[in-house]
Write a protein that holds these residues in place. Structure first.
Motif, PDB file in Angstrom:
ATOM      1  N   SER A 234       0.833  -1.213   0.000  1.00 59.86           N
ATOM      2  CA  SER A 234       0.000   0.000   0.000  1.00 59.86           C
ATOM      3  C   SER A 234       0.861   1.254   0.000  1.00 59.86           C
ATOM      4  N   ALA A 235       0.272   2.338  -0.513  1.00 61.14           N
ATOM      5  CA  ALA A 235       0.920   3.651  -0.393  1.00 61.14           C
ATOM      6  C   ALA A 235       0.697   4.203   1.005  1.00 61.14           C
ATOM      7  N   GLY A 236      -0.512   4.076   1.495  1.00 56.55           N
ATOM      8  CA  GLY A 236      -0.841   4.527   2.857  1.00 56.55           C
ATOM      9  C   GLY A 236      -0.572   3.380   3.830  1.00 56.55           C
TER      10      GLY A 236
ATOM     11  N   ALA B 185      -0.156  24.108  -4.205  1.00 57.16           N
ATOM     12  CA  ALA B 185       0.264  22.812  -3.648  1.00 57.16           C
ATOM     13  C   ALA B 185       0.655  22.979  -2.183  1.00 57.16           C
ATOM     14  N   VAL B 186       0.386  21.946  -1.390  1.00 57.15           N
ATOM     15  CA  VAL B 186       0.883  21.893  -0.008  1.00 57.15           C
ATOM     16  C   VAL B 186       1.644  20.583   0.152  1.00 57.15           C
ATOM     17  N   THR B 187       2.871  20.689   0.623  1.00 58.70           N
ATOM     18  CA  THR B 187       3.655  19.495   0.934  1.00 58.70           C
ATOM     19  C   THR B 187       4.215  19.650   2.341  1.00 58.70           C
ATOM     20  N   ARG B 188       4.833  18.617   2.836  1.00 59.08           N
ATOM     21  CA  ARG B 188       5.353  18.672   4.205  1.00 59.08           C
ATOM     22  C   ARG B 188       6.340  19.822   4.371  1.00 59.08           C
ATOM     23  N   ARG B 189       7.278  19.928   3.417  1.00 63.11           N
ATOM     24  CA  ARG B 189       8.316  20.950   3.573  1.00 63.11           C
ATOM     25  C   ARG B 189       8.120  22.200   2.721  1.00 63.11           C
TER      26      ARG B 189
ATOM     27  N   ILE C 163      -4.074  21.374  -3.674  1.00 63.66           N
ATOM     28  CA  ILE C 163      -3.782  19.949  -3.489  1.00 63.66           C
ATOM     29  C   ILE C 163      -2.996  19.828  -2.191  1.00 63.66           C
ATOM     30  N   VAL C 164      -3.648  19.276  -1.177  1.00 62.04           N
ATOM     31  CA  VAL C 164      -3.011  19.138   0.131  1.00 62.04           C
ATOM     32  C   VAL C 164      -2.336  17.768   0.175  1.00 62.04           C
ATOM     33  N   GLY C 165      -1.016  17.774   0.094  1.00 59.75           N
ATOM     34  CA  GLY C 165      -0.261  16.527  -0.018  1.00 59.75           C
ATOM     35  C   GLY C 165       0.103  16.285  -1.474  1.00 59.75           C
ATOM     36  N   ALA C 166       0.899  17.206  -2.027  1.00 62.02           N
ATOM     37  CA  ALA C 166       1.244  17.105  -3.457  1.00 62.02           C
ATOM     38  C   ALA C 166       2.489  16.238  -3.619  1.00 62.02           C
ATOM     39  N   GLY C 167       2.315  14.933  -3.361  1.00 62.55           N
ATOM     40  CA  GLY C 167       3.383  13.964  -3.581  1.00 62.55           C
ATOM     41  C   GLY C 167       3.147  13.273  -4.904  1.00 62.55           C
ATOM     42  N   GLY C 168       3.341  11.949  -4.932  1.00 65.72           N
ATOM     43  CA  GLY C 168       3.187  11.221  -6.193  1.00 65.72           C
ATOM     44  C   GLY C 168       1.817  11.430  -6.802  1.00 65.72           C
ATOM     45  N   ILE C 169       0.768  11.185  -6.031  1.00 64.36           N
ATOM     46  CA  ILE C 169      -0.595  11.296  -6.568  1.00 64.36           C
ATOM     47  C   ILE C 169      -0.934  12.755  -6.856  1.00 64.36           C
ATOM     48  N   GLY C 170      -0.656  13.615  -5.885  1.00 70.97           N
ATOM     49  CA  GLY C 170      -1.004  15.031  -6.045  1.00 70.97           C
ATOM     50  C   GLY C 170      -0.345  15.646  -7.268  1.00 70.97           C
TER      51      GLY C 170
ATOM     52  N   ALA D 174      -2.752  13.716   1.211  1.00 70.67           N
ATOM     53  CA  ALA D 174      -1.646  13.598   2.171  1.00 70.67           C
ATOM     54  C   ALA D 174      -1.779  12.298   2.967  1.00 70.67           C
ATOM     55  N   PRO D 175      -0.690  11.795   3.503  1.00 73.45           N
ATOM     56  CA  PRO D 175      -0.776  10.552   4.279  1.00 73.45           C
ATOM     57  C   PRO D 175      -1.526  10.741   5.601  1.00 73.45           C
ATOM     58  N   ALA D 176      -2.052   9.645   6.122  1.00 71.40           N
ATOM     59  CA  ALA D 176      -2.719   9.684   7.438  1.00 71.40           C
ATOM     60  C   ALA D 176      -1.646   9.584   8.507  1.00 71.40           C
TER      61      ALA D 176
ATOM     62  N   ALA E  87       3.649   4.918  -6.287  1.00 67.17           N
ATOM     63  CA  ALA E  87       3.482   3.906  -7.343  1.00 67.17           C
ATOM     64  C   ALA E  87       2.107   4.006  -8.023  1.00 67.17           C
ATOM     65  N   TYR E  88       1.110   4.475  -7.263  1.00 65.78           N
ATOM     66  CA  TYR E  88      -0.265   4.458  -7.783  1.00 65.78           C
ATOM     67  C   TYR E  88      -0.725   5.820  -8.297  1.00 65.78           C
ATOM     68  N   SER E  89       0.248   6.685  -8.544  1.00 65.62           N
ATOM     69  CA  SER E  89      -0.080   8.080  -8.887  1.00 65.62           C
ATOM     70  C   SER E  89      -1.040   8.198 -10.062  1.00 65.62           C
TER      71      SER E  89
ATOM     72  N   GLY F 100       6.219   8.656  10.190  1.00 65.61           N
ATOM     73  CA  GLY F 100       4.976   7.875  10.214  1.00 65.61           C
ATOM     74  C   GLY F 100       4.446   7.530   8.838  1.00 65.61           C
ATOM     75  N   TYR F 101       5.237   7.715   7.778  1.00 63.23           N
ATOM     76  CA  TYR F 101       4.801   7.272   6.438  1.00 63.23           C
ATOM     77  C   TYR F 101       5.999   7.084   5.545  1.00 63.23           C
TER      78      TYR F 101
ATOM     79  N   PRO G 159     -16.313   3.618  -3.052  1.00 68.43           N
ATOM     80  CA  PRO G 159     -15.856   2.750  -1.953  1.00 68.43           C
ATOM     81  C   PRO G 159     -14.361   2.415  -2.019  1.00 68.43           C
ATOM     82  N   HIS G 160     -13.514   3.406  -1.765  1.00 64.70           N
ATOM     83  CA  HIS G 160     -12.053   3.225  -1.784  1.00 64.70           C
ATOM     84  C   HIS G 160     -11.662   2.471  -3.068  1.00 64.70           C
ATOM     85  N   SER G 161     -12.152   3.031  -4.175  1.00 69.08           N
ATOM     86  CA  SER G 161     -12.056   2.286  -5.437  1.00 69.08           C
ATOM     87  C   SER G 161     -11.339   3.051  -6.536  1.00 69.08           C
ATOM     88  N   THR G 162     -10.626   4.145  -6.194  1.00 70.65           N
ATOM     89  CA  THR G 162      -9.895   4.839  -7.259  1.00 70.65           C
ATOM     90  C   THR G 162      -8.640   4.072  -7.672  1.00 70.65           C
ATOM     91  N   ASN G 163      -8.328   3.006  -6.918  1.00 73.20           N
ATOM     92  CA  ASN G 163      -7.125   2.229  -7.245  1.00 73.20           C
ATOM     93  C   ASN G 163      -7.513   0.744  -7.339  1.00 73.20           C
TER      94      ASN G 163
HETATM   95  N1  LIG Z   1      -7.769   6.109  -2.424  1.00 71.91           N
HETATM   96  C1  LIG Z   1      -6.837   5.210  -2.651  1.00 71.91           C
HETATM   97  O1  LIG Z   1      -7.108   4.102  -3.140  1.00 71.91           O
HETATM   98  C2  LIG Z   1      -5.412   5.526  -2.359  1.00 71.91           C
HETATM   99  C3  LIG Z   1      -4.416   4.880  -3.105  1.00 71.91           C
HETATM  100  C4  LIG Z   1      -3.092   5.205  -2.844  1.00 71.91           C
HETATM  101  C5  LIG Z   1      -2.790   6.121  -1.835  1.00 71.91           C
HETATM  102  N2  LIG Z   1      -3.786   6.668  -1.117  1.00 71.91           N
HETATM  103  C6  LIG Z   1      -3.465   7.643  -0.055  1.00 71.91           C
HETATM  104  O2  LIG Z   1      -2.827   8.763  -0.651  1.00 71.91           O
HETATM  105  C7  LIG Z   1      -1.706   9.142   0.137  1.00 71.91           C
HETATM  106  C8  LIG Z   1      -0.659   9.795  -0.753  1.00 71.91           C
HETATM  107  O3  LIG Z   1      -0.104   8.834  -1.625  1.00 71.91           O
HETATM  108  P1  LIG Z   1       1.166   9.211  -2.512  1.00 71.91           P
HETATM  109  O4  LIG Z   1       1.553   7.984  -3.206  1.00 71.91           O
HETATM  110  O5  LIG Z   1       0.917  10.453  -3.289  1.00 71.91           O
HETATM  111  O6  LIG Z   1       2.222   9.535  -1.337  1.00 71.91           O
HETATM  112  P2  LIG Z   1       3.479  10.502  -1.365  1.00 71.91           P
HETATM  113  O7  LIG Z   1       4.284  10.129  -0.163  1.00 71.91           O
HETATM  114  O8  LIG Z   1       4.114  10.475  -2.698  1.00 71.91           O
HETATM  115  O9  LIG Z   1       2.875  11.950  -1.149  1.00 71.91           O
HETATM  116  C9  LIG Z   1       2.478  12.433   0.105  1.00 71.91           C
HETATM  117  C10 LIG Z   1       2.581  13.946   0.084  1.00 71.91           C
HETATM  118  O10 LIG Z   1       1.999  14.445   1.290  1.00 71.91           O
HETATM  119  C11 LIG Z   1       2.837  15.454   1.804  1.00 71.91           C
HETATM  120  N3  LIG Z   1       2.618  15.591   3.232  1.00 71.91           N
HETATM  121  C12 LIG Z   1       3.120  14.860   4.245  1.00 71.91           C
HETATM  122  N4  LIG Z   1       2.691  15.323   5.426  1.00 71.91           N
HETATM  123  C13 LIG Z   1       1.895  16.375   5.149  1.00 71.91           C
HETATM  124  C14 LIG Z   1       1.148  17.263   5.947  1.00 71.91           C
HETATM  125  N5  LIG Z   1       1.145  17.185   7.282  1.00 71.91           N
HETATM  126  N6  LIG Z   1       0.420  18.230   5.334  1.00 71.91           N
HETATM  127  C15 LIG Z   1       0.423  18.350   3.988  1.00 71.91           C
HETATM  128  N7  LIG Z   1       1.117  17.527   3.168  1.00 71.91           N
HETATM  129  C16 LIG Z   1       1.838  16.558   3.755  1.00 71.91           C
HETATM  130  C17 LIG Z   1       4.240  15.000   1.452  1.00 71.91           C
HETATM  131  O11 LIG Z   1       5.141  16.089   1.503  1.00 71.91           O
HETATM  132  C18 LIG Z   1       4.006  14.475   0.044  1.00 71.91           C
HETATM  133  O12 LIG Z   1       4.076  15.548  -0.861  1.00 71.91           O
HETATM  134  C19 LIG Z   1      -1.239   7.837   0.805  1.00 71.91           C
HETATM  135  O13 LIG Z   1      -0.604   8.106   2.048  1.00 71.91           O
HETATM  136  C20 LIG Z   1      -2.515   7.050   0.979  1.00 71.91           C
HETATM  137  O14 LIG Z   1      -3.046   7.240   2.267  1.00 71.91           O
HETATM  138  C21 LIG Z   1      -5.083   6.403  -1.351  1.00 71.91           C
END
Ligand SMILES: NC(=O)c1ccc[n+]([C@@H]2O[C@H](COP(=O)([O-])OP(=O)(O)OC[C@H]3O[C@@H](n4cnc5c(N)ncnc54)[C@H](O)[C@@H]3O)[C@@H](O)[C@H]2O)c1
Ligand SMILES: O=C(O)[C@H](O)COP(=O)(O)O
Length: 304
Positions: free
Chosen positions: A59-61, A154-158, A131-138, A188-190, A83-85, A303-304, A264-268
């Motif tokens: 899983s990503a999360g 975009a909002v990222t951790r840093r 986009i709050v959490g602009a990592g791979g998916i964002g 963003a991650p949980a 991986a699932y971006s 934590g992620y 239902p948690h079905s985008t992937n």
């Molecule tokens: N719905 C689904 O089926 C599905 C599938 C894959 C992932 N996800 C969820 O999406 C999340 C992101 O996945 P990803 O692959 O893009 O991960 P990623 O690690 O590439 O991106 C996470 C982004 O969140 C940012 N971030 C971290 N802490 C933050 C904070 N406190 N506030 C704002 N931004 C913060 C990071 O800087 C990073 O840019 C996963 O953690 C997972 O929970 C859901």
């Protein structure tokens, strides 16, 4: 180059065996393995012997793995982060469009009423999408939103710059995005930092024309506050692939809110997820063999 001895389990998929071999590895029994590709949840993790130096999670999360306390510090853990971006970003864009263009409402209709969507639809053109959490998916969403004429905050951790975004803010400013943006997408991650990131105050700041999309985890949103905001028209709507609780029980108010869209948690879906995981496994097995840094390294302190 050495041939990494990789175990896959407790389940398997022929695509993952091929992926290990394509990366230059060999699939072996757990007792003989130096690496493990986990297929299953944290409850399925087998007892790990000391020879296992690297574990690839599916899983990503990974908050459920972190909370279960199974990620020990004695070896390298990688998640499927990034991986699932392509798959999840496409789902997120679809959810926002379904909301803003009234498709969620139209899909529920059982008779032809071409006035039902009057005043409900708006456009992403000219809008600001945070986009709050602009990592791979964002990041994978950004070109789609730009192509539709929106601009992206975009909002990222840093807060390091995200390509295509007009600005990138660090996580300590996340509370400000709800007033700045027309729509907000959560990716963003949980973690303890993101728990209930969206509550009544943030929804009020987003306002009656704003849509909230959540493809991350349900824990990022205070569900009670969201239900009230949807009922009172505080926001235009919410499109959710993830909810708290999950699964969302039958009869929950989110199912019947006309301005909520729930998938239902079905985008992937597994049809997309397994080939994408296989690509990640190939690349990480290749890197493991070459002694290079692996993709998706878990930082236990974050934590992620
Ligand atoms: N719905 C689904 O089926 C599905 C599938 C894959 C992932 N996800 C969820 O999406 C999340 C992101 O996945 P990803 O692959 O893009 O991960 P990623 O690690 O590439 O991106 C996470 C982004 O969140 C940012 N971030 C971290 N802490 C933050 C904070 N406190 N506030 C704002 N931004 C913060 C990071 O800087 C990073 O840019 C996963 O953690 C997972 O929970 C859901
Ligand atoms: O984070 C992910 O990769 C997906 O949301 C799937 O997560 P899950 O395996 O915990 O359901």
């Amino acid at each position: 180059m050495p041939t990494p001895a990789v175990h896959i389990g407790p389940g398997n998929d022929p695509l993952l065996t091929e992926a290990v071999e394509r990366g230059g590895g060999e699939v072996v029994a757990l007792a003989d393995a130096e690496a493990l590709v986990v297929v299953g949840g944290h409850g399925d993790l087998p007892e790990l012997h000391d020879g296992i130096r690297w574990v690839q999670l599916p899983s990503a999360g990974i908050e459920s793995w972190v909370e279960a306390g199974v990620l020990d510090a004695g070896r390298t853990w990688t998640s499927a982060t990034g991986a699932y971006s392509s798959s999840v970003a496409e789902g997120a864009v679809a959810l926002l469009l379904a909301g803003v263009r009234g498709i969620g409402r139209a899909a529920r209709a059982t008779s032809w009423d071409n006035e039902a969507l009057d005043g409900v639809q708006s456009t992403l053109r000219g809008s600001t999408i945070a986009i709050v959490g602009a990592g791979g998916i964002g990041r994978a969403m950004v070109p789609a939103f730009l192509g539709l004429g929106a601009r992206v905050l975009a909002v990222t951790r840093r807060g390091l710059p995200v390509e295509g975004a007009y600005e990138t803010w660090a996580a300590d400013r996340v509370g400000e995005v709800f007033a700045e943006a027309d729509h907000v997408v959560l990716a963003a991650p949980a973690t303890s930092e993101t728990k209930a990131l969206v509550g009544a105050a943030e929804l009020a700041a987003l306002g009656p024309r704003g849509w909230l999309v959540n493809i991350a985890r349900g824990s990022l949103v205070d569900t009670g506050a969201l239900v009230e905001a949807l009922r009172d028209g505080t926001i235009a709507g919410a499109a959710l692939d993830v909810t708290d609780p999950e699964p969302l029980p039958d009869g929950h108010p989110l199912w019947s809110a006309p301005n909520a869209i729930v998938t239902p948690h079905s985008t992937n879906p597994s049809t997309l997820r397994v080939p994408l995981l296989a690509e990640r496994v190939t690349e990480n097995v290749r890197r493991f063999a070459a002694g290079e840094e692996l993709l998706g390294l878990v930082d236990l302190s974050r934590g992620y």
